[in-house]
Design a protein around this motif. Structure first.
Motif, PDB file in Angstrom:
ATOM      1  N   LYS A   1       0.842  -1.195   0.000  1.00 59.81           N
ATOM      2  CA  LYS A   1       0.000   0.000   0.000  1.00 59.81           C
ATOM      3  C   LYS A   1       0.881   1.251   0.000  1.00 59.81           C
ATOM      4  CE  LYS A   1      -3.583  -2.645   0.219  1.00 59.81           C
ATOM      5  NZ  LYS A   1      -4.339  -2.890  -1.021  1.00 59.81           N
ATOM      6  N   ILE A   2       0.920   1.923  -1.140  1.00 61.98           N
ATOM      7  CA  ILE A   2       1.859   3.029  -1.362  1.00 61.98           C
ATOM      8  C   ILE A   2       1.141   4.363  -1.381  1.00 61.98           C
ATOM      9  CG2 ILE A   2       3.552   4.004  -2.976  1.00 61.98           C
ATOM     10  CD1 ILE A   2       3.927   1.118  -4.062  1.00 61.98           C
ATOM     11  N   ALA A   3       1.803   5.381  -0.827  1.00 63.76           N
ATOM     12  CA  ALA A   3       1.286   6.742  -0.924  1.00 63.76           C
ATOM     13  C   ALA A   3       2.436   7.722  -1.021  1.00 63.76           C
ATOM     14  CB  ALA A   3       0.404   7.088   0.265  1.00 63.76           C
ATOM     15  N   PHE A   4       2.259   8.714  -1.859  1.00 66.99           N
ATOM     16  CA  PHE A   4       3.180   9.847  -1.925  1.00 66.99           C
ATOM     17  C   PHE A   4       2.408  11.082  -1.502  1.00 66.99           C
ATOM     18  CE2 PHE A   4       6.105   7.157  -3.967  1.00 66.99           C
ATOM     19  CZ  PHE A   4       7.307   7.828  -4.165  1.00 66.99           C
ATOM     20  N   TYR A   5       3.102  12.013  -0.879  1.00 69.68           N
ATOM     21  CA  TYR A   5       2.501  13.277  -0.485  1.00 69.68           C
ATOM     22  C   TYR A   5       2.877  14.355  -1.500  1.00 69.68           C
ATOM     23  CZ  TYR A   5       1.168  11.312   4.025  1.00 69.68           C
ATOM     24  OH  TYR A   5       0.582  10.558   5.006  1.00 69.68           O
ATOM     25  N   TRP A   6       1.934  15.236  -1.741  1.00 67.79           N
ATOM     26  CA  TRP A   6       2.129  16.300  -2.727  1.00 67.79           C
ATOM     27  C   TRP A   6       3.398  17.105  -2.444  1.00 67.79           C
ATOM     28  CZ3 TRP A   6       0.285  17.561  -7.321  1.00 67.79           C
ATOM     29  CH2 TRP A   6       0.454  18.864  -7.795  1.00 67.79           C
ATOM     30  N   GLY A   7       3.669  17.353  -1.172  1.00 76.05           N
ATOM     31  CA  GLY A   7       4.809  18.187  -0.807  1.00 76.05           C
ATOM     32  C   GLY A   7       6.138  17.660  -1.295  1.00 76.05           C
ATOM     33  N   ILE A   8       6.333  16.339  -1.223  1.00 73.43           N
ATOM     34  CA  ILE A   8       7.629  15.788  -1.611  1.00 73.43           C
ATOM     35  C   ILE A   8       7.833  15.878  -3.117  1.00 73.43           C
ATOM     36  CG2 ILE A   8       7.016  13.334  -1.950  1.00 73.43           C
ATOM     37  CD1 ILE A   8       9.542  12.681  -0.270  1.00 73.43           C
ATOM     38  N   LEU A   9       6.758  15.768  -3.884  1.00 69.91           N
ATOM     39  CA  LEU A   9       6.863  15.885  -5.345  1.00 69.91           C
ATOM     40  C   LEU A   9       7.081  17.329  -5.770  1.00 69.91           C
ATOM     41  CD1 LEU A   9       3.961  13.506  -6.487  1.00 69.91           C
ATOM     42  CD2 LEU A   9       6.413  12.987  -6.442  1.00 69.91           C
ATOM     43  N   ARG A  10       6.312  18.230  -5.167  1.00 72.07           N
ATOM     44  CA  ARG A  10       6.361  19.628  -5.591  1.00 72.07           C
ATOM     45  C   ARG A  10       7.586  20.360  -5.060  1.00 72.07           C
ATOM     46  NH1 ARG A  10       5.042  24.694  -3.910  1.00 72.07           N
ATOM     47  NH2 ARG A  10       4.205  26.121  -5.494  1.00 72.07           N
ATOM     48  N   GLN A  11       7.823  20.254  -3.746  1.00 68.58           N
ATOM     49  CA  GLN A  11       8.910  21.035  -3.164  1.00 68.58           C
ATOM     50  C   GLN A  11      10.279  20.575  -3.648  1.00 68.58           C
ATOM     51  OE1 GLN A  11       8.636  21.681   1.061  1.00 68.58           O
ATOM     52  NE2 GLN A  11      10.809  22.198   1.260  1.00 68.58           N
ATOM     53  N   LEU A  12      10.471  19.267  -3.776  1.00 66.87           N
ATOM     54  CA  LEU A  12      11.768  18.758  -4.207  1.00 66.87           C
ATOM     55  C   LEU A  12      11.897  18.645  -5.723  1.00 66.87           C
ATOM     56  CD1 LEU A  12      12.544  16.010  -1.546  1.00 66.87           C
ATOM     57  CD2 LEU A  12      12.952  18.466  -1.484  1.00 66.87           C
ATOM     58  N   GLN A  13      10.793  18.899  -6.442  1.00 65.97           N
ATOM     59  CA  GLN A  13      10.829  18.835  -7.909  1.00 65.97           C
ATOM     60  C   GLN A  13      11.531  17.553  -8.372  1.00 65.97           C
ATOM     61  OE1 GLN A  13       9.527  21.434 -10.461  1.00 65.97           O
ATOM     62  NE2 GLN A  13       8.271  21.146  -8.620  1.00 65.97           N
ATOM     63  N   LEU A  14      10.989  16.436  -7.930  1.00 67.01           N
ATOM     64  CA  LEU A  14      11.619  15.144  -8.177  1.00 67.01           C
ATOM     65  C   LEU A  14      11.517  14.709  -9.630  1.00 67.01           C
ATOM     66  CD1 LEU A  14      10.273  13.184  -5.066  1.00 67.01           C
ATOM     67  CD2 LEU A  14      12.497  14.298  -5.322  1.00 67.01           C
ATOM     68  N   SER A  15      12.623  14.220 -10.149  1.00 69.35           N
ATOM     69  CA  SER A  15      12.618  13.577 -11.467  1.00 69.35           C
ATOM     70  C   SER A  15      12.021  12.183 -11.322  1.00 69.35           C
ATOM     71  CB  SER A  15      14.047  13.480 -12.008  1.00 69.35           C
ATOM     72  OG  SER A  15      14.803  12.565 -11.220  1.00 69.35           O
ATOM     73  N   ASP A  16      11.729  11.532 -12.450  1.00 61.82           N
ATOM     74  CA  ASP A  16      11.219  10.160 -12.385  1.00 61.82           C
ATOM     75  C   ASP A  16      12.218   9.240 -11.696  1.00 61.82           C
ATOM     76  OD1 ASP A  16       8.990  11.005 -13.701  1.00 61.82           O
ATOM     77  OD2 ASP A  16       9.381   9.930 -15.570  1.00 61.82           O
ATOM     78  N   ASP A  17      13.506   9.440 -11.966  1.00 61.57           N
ATOM     79  CA  ASP A  17      14.526   8.602 -11.348  1.00 61.57           C
ATOM     80  C   ASP A  17      14.529   8.782  -9.840  1.00 61.57           C
ATOM     81  OD1 ASP A  17      15.693   7.474 -13.777  1.00 61.57           O
ATOM     82  OD2 ASP A  17      16.459   9.482 -14.170  1.00 61.57           O
ATOM     83  N   GLU A  18      14.363  10.022  -9.380  1.00 62.55           N
ATOM     84  CA  GLU A  18      14.344  10.279  -7.946  1.00 62.55           C
ATOM     85  C   GLU A  18      13.081   9.719  -7.293  1.00 62.55           C
ATOM     86  OE1 GLU A  18      17.036  14.379  -8.027  1.00 62.55           O
ATOM     87  OE2 GLU A  18      14.859  14.472  -8.289  1.00 62.55           O
ATOM     88  N   VAL A  19      11.949   9.832  -7.986  1.00 58.66           N
ATOM     89  CA  VAL A  19      10.722   9.209  -7.484  1.00 58.66           C
ATOM     90  C   VAL A  19      10.926   7.702  -7.340  1.00 58.66           C
ATOM     91  CG1 VAL A  19       8.327   8.632  -8.043  1.00 58.66           C
ATOM     92  CG2 VAL A  19       9.151  10.972  -8.376  1.00 58.66           C
ATOM     93  N   ALA A  20      11.570   7.096  -8.331  1.00 58.90           N
ATOM     94  CA  ALA A  20      11.808   5.649  -8.298  1.00 58.90           C
ATOM     95  C   ALA A  20      12.719   5.259  -7.142  1.00 58.90           C
ATOM     96  CB  ALA A  20      12.412   5.190  -9.621  1.00 58.90           C
ATOM     97  N   MET A  21      13.674   6.137  -6.790  1.00 65.16           N
ATOM     98  CA  MET A  21      14.546   5.844  -5.650  1.00 65.16           C
ATOM     99  C   MET A  21      13.737   5.810  -4.356  1.00 65.16           C
ATOM    100  SD  MET A  21      17.417   5.353  -7.043  1.00 65.16           S
ATOM    101  CE  MET A  21      16.758   5.073  -8.691  1.00 65.16           C
ATOM    102  N   ILE A  22      12.842   6.782  -4.182  1.00 65.38           N
ATOM    103  CA  ILE A  22      11.995   6.804  -2.986  1.00 65.38           C
ATOM    104  C   ILE A  22      11.061   5.605  -2.985  1.00 65.38           C
ATOM    105  CG2 ILE A  22      10.135   8.031  -1.803  1.00 65.38           C
ATOM    106  CD1 ILE A  22      11.388  10.638  -2.722  1.00 65.38           C
ATOM    107  N   MET A  23      10.423   5.355  -4.128  1.00 62.70           N
ATOM    108  CA  MET A  23       9.460   4.267  -4.199  1.00 62.70           C
ATOM    109  C   MET A  23      10.130   2.918  -3.941  1.00 62.70           C
ATOM    110  SD  MET A  23       6.641   3.518  -7.181  1.00 62.70           S
ATOM    111  CE  MET A  23       5.923   5.162  -7.043  1.00 62.70           C
ATOM    112  N   GLY A  24      11.294   2.714  -4.537  1.00 63.06           N
ATOM    113  CA  GLY A  24      12.016   1.467  -4.312  1.00 63.06           C
ATOM    114  C   GLY A  24      12.397   1.295  -2.853  1.00 63.06           C
ATOM    115  N   HIS A  25      12.835   2.373  -2.242  1.00 63.54           N
ATOM    116  CA  HIS A  25      13.200   2.344  -0.829  1.00 63.54           C
ATOM    117  C   HIS A  25      12.006   1.959   0.034  1.00 63.54           C
ATOM    118  CE1 HIS A  25      15.083   3.904   2.943  1.00 63.54           C
ATOM    119  NE2 HIS A  25      13.828   4.233   3.216  1.00 63.54           N
TER     120      HIS A  25
END
Length: 308
Positions: free
Chosen positions: A148-172
């Motif tokens: 069960k996965i969730a991302f918060y808007w703040g981490i995507l918007r404030q850090l301006q994550l690339s797809d690769d960076e999103v994948a690092m968080i998601m994999g972790h």
């Protein structure tokens, strides 16, 4: 899309990262869109699926403490908490709709990573994976037991994550669920509680002894929590690299994390190793996971972060 509230105040569930266990996540009703998600695993190159390379040799066996708590109970509890979170988010208009560009993005990335999770935990093949976006300014993300996965808007918007960076968080975060860190922590809690009561009784220490032993148990939990985080980094880099995401993004991600609050870690990092140590460990692991990335099929589509 104007109905999606991105600044809601929503507490993390107990089984989410930083609230008594080591995983985070949240979602709405989008299960139908994930039907047959793992079907593509057999189509992936054997060289990418092979588990004798990457970080497998660096990661030990699962903790025996997990055997003290049935996996089904942990996953059921996580499911209940996840449903409750979605209801609360929905009530505040803070659950992003299926059509939201960032929801589509997160699910596309998850869909690439999930087939590589099965080798780390056979139960993952039967999990009803969910991915949702929560409208909160928190710098957070999580994966609860059962996928069960969730991302918060703040981490995507404030850090301006690339797809690769999103994948690092998601994999972790997936790694926490795959390695059953929440279940392990529950098992340790049960063991230390039973142990403290028994020792206090035998020594005649009473409640005072329970309190002293309880503090020792907390220190034990903190120690293992940091080990869990380091292990999740290793497994997460491996998962993301096999899915075609550049593991070097792990370095840029944590540089952004450190900069986000003038070097002070946000809540997402509260139990993680210190930033510079984290980055150094990731850099040491890159030689093992870059070959996986080099031979992995790359994502056919790239997405942009939310407008800053």
């Amino acid at each position: 899309m104007h109905d999606f509230e991105t600044n809601a105040d929503l507490p993390l569930p107990p089984l989410a990262h930083g609230r008594g266990c080591t995983c985070p996540l949240h979602q709405r009703r989008r299960v139908a869109a994930w039907a047959g998600l793992g079907a593509g695993a057999s189509l992936l190159p054997a060289s990418v699926l092979a588990q004798d390379d990457g970080v497998r040799q660096q990661v030990g066996r699962e903790s025996k403490f997990t055997q003290l708590v049935p996996a089904e109970q942990v996953e059921q509890a996580a499911q209940q908490q996840y449903v409750q979170l979605k209801k609360e988010a929905q009530g505040k208009r803070a659950l992003a709709p299926d059509s939201h560009p960032q929801v589509i993005r997160l699910r596309a990335i998850a869909q690439r990573i999930i087939p590589y999770t099965y080798a780390w935990n056979p139960r993952a093949r039967d999990w009803k994976w969910e991915v949702n976006l929560i409208g909160s300014k928190e710098l957070n993300a999580f994966c609860m037991p059962g996928g069960k996965i969730a991302f918060y808007w703040g981490i995507l918007r404030q850090l301006q994550l690339s797809d690769d960076e999103v994948a690092m968080i998601m994999g972790h975060e997936m790694a926490h669920a795959l390695r059953e860190h929440a279940r392990e922590r529950m098992g340790k809690s049960s063991a230390t509680r039973i142990g403290a009561n028994l020792i206090s009784s035998l020594l005649g220490l009473g409640q005072l002894g329970d309190a002293a032993l309880g503090m020792g148990a907390q220190l034990l939990t903190l120690k293992f929590s940091r080990e869990d985080e380091s292990e999740a980094d290793l497994v997460g880099l491996d998962l993301a690299a096999r899915a075609g995401y550049d593991p070097r993004a792990g370095v840029s991600l944590w540089q952004k994390m450190l900069k986000a609050n003038e070097g002070a870690p946000p809540e997402f990092m509260s139990t993680h190793p210190a930033g510079p140590t984290r980055i150094a460990d990731i850099e040491k692991t890159l030689p093992k996971v870059l070959p996986l990335y080099d031979k992995a099929p790359k994502p056919p589509e790239r997405f942009s972060p939310p407008a800053a």
